[in-house]
Design a protein around this motif. Structure first.
Motif, PDB file in Angstrom:
ATOM      1  N   UNK A 279       0.838  -1.205   0.000  1.00 38.28           N
ATOM      2  CA  UNK A 279       0.000   0.000   0.000  1.00 38.28           C
ATOM      3  C   UNK A 279       0.873   1.256   0.000  1.00 38.28           C
ATOM      4  N   UNK A 280       0.493   2.185  -0.839  1.00 36.51           N
ATOM      5  CA  UNK A 280       1.084   3.525  -0.833  1.00 36.51           C
ATOM      6  C   UNK A 280       0.014   4.470  -0.310  1.00 36.51           C
ATOM      7  N   UNK A 281       0.263   5.090   0.829  1.00 34.99           N
ATOM      8  CA  UNK A 281      -0.717   5.963   1.465  1.00 34.99           C
ATOM      9  C   UNK A 281      -0.369   7.416   1.194  1.00 34.99           C
ATOM     10  N   UNK A 282      -1.267   8.114   0.504  1.00 32.93           N
ATOM     11  CA  UNK A 282      -1.058   9.520   0.184  1.00 32.93           C
ATOM     12  C   UNK A 282      -1.725  10.405   1.246  1.00 32.93           C
ATOM     13  N   UNK A 283      -1.001  11.428   1.660  1.00 29.30           N
ATOM     14  CA  UNK A 283      -1.499  12.376   2.654  1.00 29.30           C
ATOM     15  C   UNK A 283      -2.744  13.076   2.113  1.00 29.30           C
ATOM     16  N   UNK A 284      -3.667  13.428   3.026  1.00 32.37           N
ATOM     17  CA  UNK A 284      -4.921  14.053   2.636  1.00 32.37           C
ATOM     18  C   UNK A 284      -4.799  15.519   2.279  1.00 32.37           C
ATOM     19  N   UNK A 285      -3.828  15.847   1.456  1.00 33.91           N
ATOM     20  CA  UNK A 285      -3.707  17.177   0.869  1.00 33.91           C
ATOM     21  C   UNK A 285      -4.162  17.014  -0.577  1.00 33.91           C
ATOM     22  N   UNK A 286      -5.471  17.152  -0.792  1.00 28.39           N
ATOM     23  CA  UNK A 286      -6.040  16.873  -2.108  1.00 28.39           C
ATOM     24  C   UNK A 286      -5.672  17.977  -3.094  1.00 28.39           C
ATOM     25  N   UNK A 287      -5.805  17.657  -4.369  1.00 26.34           N
ATOM     26  CA  UNK A 287      -5.339  18.543  -5.429  1.00 26.34           C
ATOM     27  C   UNK A 287      -6.492  19.197  -6.185  1.00 26.34           C
ATOM     28  N   UNK A 288      -6.219  20.378  -6.679  1.00 29.69           N
ATOM     29  CA  UNK A 288      -7.183  21.058  -7.539  1.00 29.69           C
ATOM     30  C   UNK A 288      -6.898  20.646  -8.976  1.00 29.69           C
ATOM     31  N   UNK A 289      -7.976  20.345  -9.691  1.00 28.99           N
ATOM     32  CA  UNK A 289      -7.881  19.840 -11.063  1.00 28.99           C
ATOM     33  C   UNK A 289      -8.899  20.574 -11.922  1.00 28.99           C
ATOM     34  N   UNK A 290      -8.480  21.044 -13.093  1.00 25.67           N
ATOM     35  CA  UNK A 290      -9.379  21.765 -13.987  1.00 25.67           C
ATOM     36  C   UNK A 290      -9.971  20.777 -14.985  1.00 25.67           C
ATOM     37  N   UNK A 291     -11.149  20.272 -14.658  1.00 27.84           N
ATOM     38  CA  UNK A 291     -11.780  19.248 -15.477  1.00 27.84           C
ATOM     39  C   UNK A 291     -12.431  19.866 -16.707  1.00 27.84           C
ATOM     40  N   UNK A 292     -12.314  19.207 -17.866  1.00 29.12           N
ATOM     41  CA  UNK A 292     -12.870  19.761 -19.101  1.00 29.12           C
ATOM     42  C   UNK A 292     -14.384  19.682 -19.157  1.00 29.12           C
ATOM     43  N   UNK A 293     -14.993  18.976 -18.218  1.00 36.12           N
ATOM     44  CA  UNK A 293     -16.450  18.866 -18.171  1.00 36.12           C
ATOM     45  C   UNK A 293     -17.051  19.601 -16.978  1.00 36.12           C
ATOM     46  N   UNK A 294     -16.425  19.433 -15.828  1.00 36.84           N
ATOM     47  CA  UNK A 294     -17.002  19.957 -14.587  1.00 36.84           C
ATOM     48  C   UNK A 294     -16.247  21.135 -13.988  1.00 36.84           C
ATOM     49  N   UNK A 295     -15.260  21.657 -14.688  1.00 37.55           N
ATOM     50  CA  UNK A 295     -14.534  22.824 -14.197  1.00 37.55           C
ATOM     51  C   UNK A 295     -13.561  22.482 -13.085  1.00 37.55           C
ATOM     52  N   UNK A 296     -13.264  23.452 -12.239  1.00 41.74           N
ATOM     53  CA  UNK A 296     -12.294  23.269 -11.165  1.00 41.74           C
ATOM     54  C   UNK A 296     -12.845  22.336 -10.089  1.00 41.74           C
ATOM     55  N   UNK A 297     -12.099  21.275  -9.796  1.00 49.32           N
ATOM     56  CA  UNK A 297     -12.538  20.263  -8.842  1.00 49.32           C
ATOM     57  C   UNK A 297     -11.426  19.964  -7.852  1.00 49.32           C
TER      58      UNK A 297
END
Length: 493
Positions: A279-297
């Motif tokens: 298991x690789x556990x990623x810290x809960x610092x989520x990322x902002x993503x500019x989705x081509x359908x739903x915008x900034x997520x």
């Protein structure tokens, strides 16, 4: 003269003088490699079968199979989109639901049309029945959707159309005929009532491992090298993910909850008892993503990491590799907002000491988003790097996929030699492709490790040792400067 295939003739029972030609199988000198980039992805969707792994190789495949993307952390389409941008191209996707999913329906003159799958995408399915302008007894039924595509069927009765739809493996609807079937008549309807069931529990994501497998367990035997439960941050799932990863040779990419703190993340991992190279556990610092359908997520980091590793050879680490599409993080804020809070050495040290990785900017190589640690949750310094997990799984899966051919053979010096040849050939091929260093292995399979006392009971043992290439994690450059420095001639430039 008669030609026989290998194994079709017993040469010890021949009693007629003649020529016998036996076609032998080509010698197997190496095993075929297994996939190291296939991602098993469990998530939610607006369309598609529930609990069934679906092959996806592109965004077009994903949209056709699972419908339009949704602005959800658990959305399959969003995760596939992010992973593809990092270099991944091979997925096995499993849709999960909270049980409230429903198929859209509609009627034409009392004939019911039901969407082939549950989900809100079915609410945009339109069905149109039109008469042929020349042969008026012939009608065409067209089922169309902006994302899922279109299907058309011709017939003279509803029964004929229903048969044609039932025979179409790509059909978007099912037709239900009433007891009294009406004559065909032009008309149209847009289906309605479809629901996604898009809030499944952690238990639904993990699924069941019985005769009918669902959720994560639906990925058994799919040849996945990496695994994601999209958006699942429940720490109670981590050890189950670890057990699955160990058993299936899958590197599970887990994550903590959005906006998590370092102290709480460390405590949660300790409380869960998570200590596994699977298991690789990623810290809960989520990322902002500019989705081509739903915008900034705001999205979990899992798909970024899995997509990156899916595009890398198994001996490589995620450490310091540039990620694409991230436009900010919870800690740093949005890049467009001008904020750029970074992690201190002390913060990174606390995370890495606990076996928790993080995506941040900058990276050792410059100002870009990257995985900062390249580690698994293992507390063993020898097995805590991404490359250990991936290369160990790769080697084990390759051997598991091909060495079984030797079971049932007569134990002899010839068998020992054949086993050694295949193992050595396989490892040599891996070295030729850069996965292993030259001459970094040893194989023993002969009388020294297969005494008669064991072979008499049917046991054969091959001992294989492989030395991996290390990862440059702590790069030290010693700089000495000053007017008094004396240069060694061999190193002066």
């Amino acid at each position: 003269m008669t030609i026989y295939q290998s194994g079709q003739i017993n040469t010890n029972s021949l009693n007629v003088p003649d020529l016998y030609v036996q076609v032998l199988k080509p010698q197997n000198i190496a095993l075929n490699d297994v996939s190291t980039g296939r991602i098993g992805l469990v998530g939610t969707a607006t369309w598609g079968p529930v609990g069934t792994p679906v092959i996806v190789g592109s965004m077009g495949d994903c949209l056709s199979a699972f419908g339009p993307k949704q602005a959800l952390a658990s959305d399959i389409g969003t995760a596939v989109n992010i992973a593809i941008m990092q270099g991944a191209s091979d997925f096995r996707c499993v849709r999960v639901s909270d049980g409230t999913d429903a198929a859209a329906t509609g009627t034409l003159d009392g004939v019911s049309l039901t969407a082939m799958h549950t989900g809100s995408a079915g609410n945009a399915l339109s069905a149109t029945l039109v008469a042929d302008p020349i042969i008026t007894t012939h009608y065409t039924l067209s089922i169309s959707h902006a994302t899922l595509g279109s299907r058309s069927y011709r017939g003279t009765t509803w029964a004929v159309l229903a048969t044609a739809v039932a025979a179409d493996s790509m059909a978007l609807v099912r037709i239900g005929l009433p007891s009294t079937v009406p004559a065909l008549a032009a008309g149209s309807v847009t289906l309605a009532g479809g629901a996604d069931g898009a809030a499944p529990t952690t238990a639904a994501f993990l699924g069941t491992d019985g005769a009918t497998r669902t959720g994560l367990y639906a990925l058994r035997g799919q040849g996945c090298a990496l695994g994601i439960l999209a958006g699942v941050s429940d720490s109670t799932s981590w050890t189950t993910q670890a057990a699955f990863g160990l058993g299936e040779g899958v590197y599970m990419i887990a994550c903590g909850p959005a906006g998590d703190g370092i102290a709480s993340a460390v405590a949660a991992k300790a409380a869960a008892g998570l200590d596994s190279y699977a298991v690789k556990l990623m810290f809960g610092d989520w990322l902002w993503w500019n989705d081509d359908t739903n915008g900034t997520m705001l999205v979990p980091p899992q798909a970024f990491v899995a997509g990156l590793l899916g595009g890398l050879s198994p001996e490589r680490s995620s450490l310091n590799k540039e990620l694409y599409g991230a436009i900010g993080s919870q800690k740093a804020g949005l890049v467009s907002g001008g904020t750029s809070q970074t992690y201190s050495t002390a913060e990174l040290s606390a995370l890495f000491a606990a076996g928790i990785d993080v995506i941040c900017n900058p990276a050792p190589g410059g100002s870009y988003w990257a995985v900062r640690g390249g580690i698994s949750t293992s507390s063993d310094g020898v097995s805590d790097d991404d490359s250990y997990t991936r290369l160990t799984n790769y080697l084990a899966e390759t051997l598991n996929a091909g060495m079984g051919a030797f079971v049932g053979e007569v134990i002899s010096a010839t068998l020992f030699g054949d086993i050694r040849a295949v193992l050595l050939g396989t490892l040599s091929n891996m070295a030729a492709s850069g996965i292993l260093a030259s001459a970094s292995w040893a194989v023993v399979c002969d009388a020294t490790n297969n005494p008669q006392a064991e072979t008499a009971l049917g046991y054969v043992r091959a001992d294989v040792q492989v030395r991996y290439q290390g990862i440059n994690r702590f790069f030290v450059v010693n700089l000495q400067g000053g007017a008094s420095v004396t240069l060694a001639a061999a190193t002066a430039g």
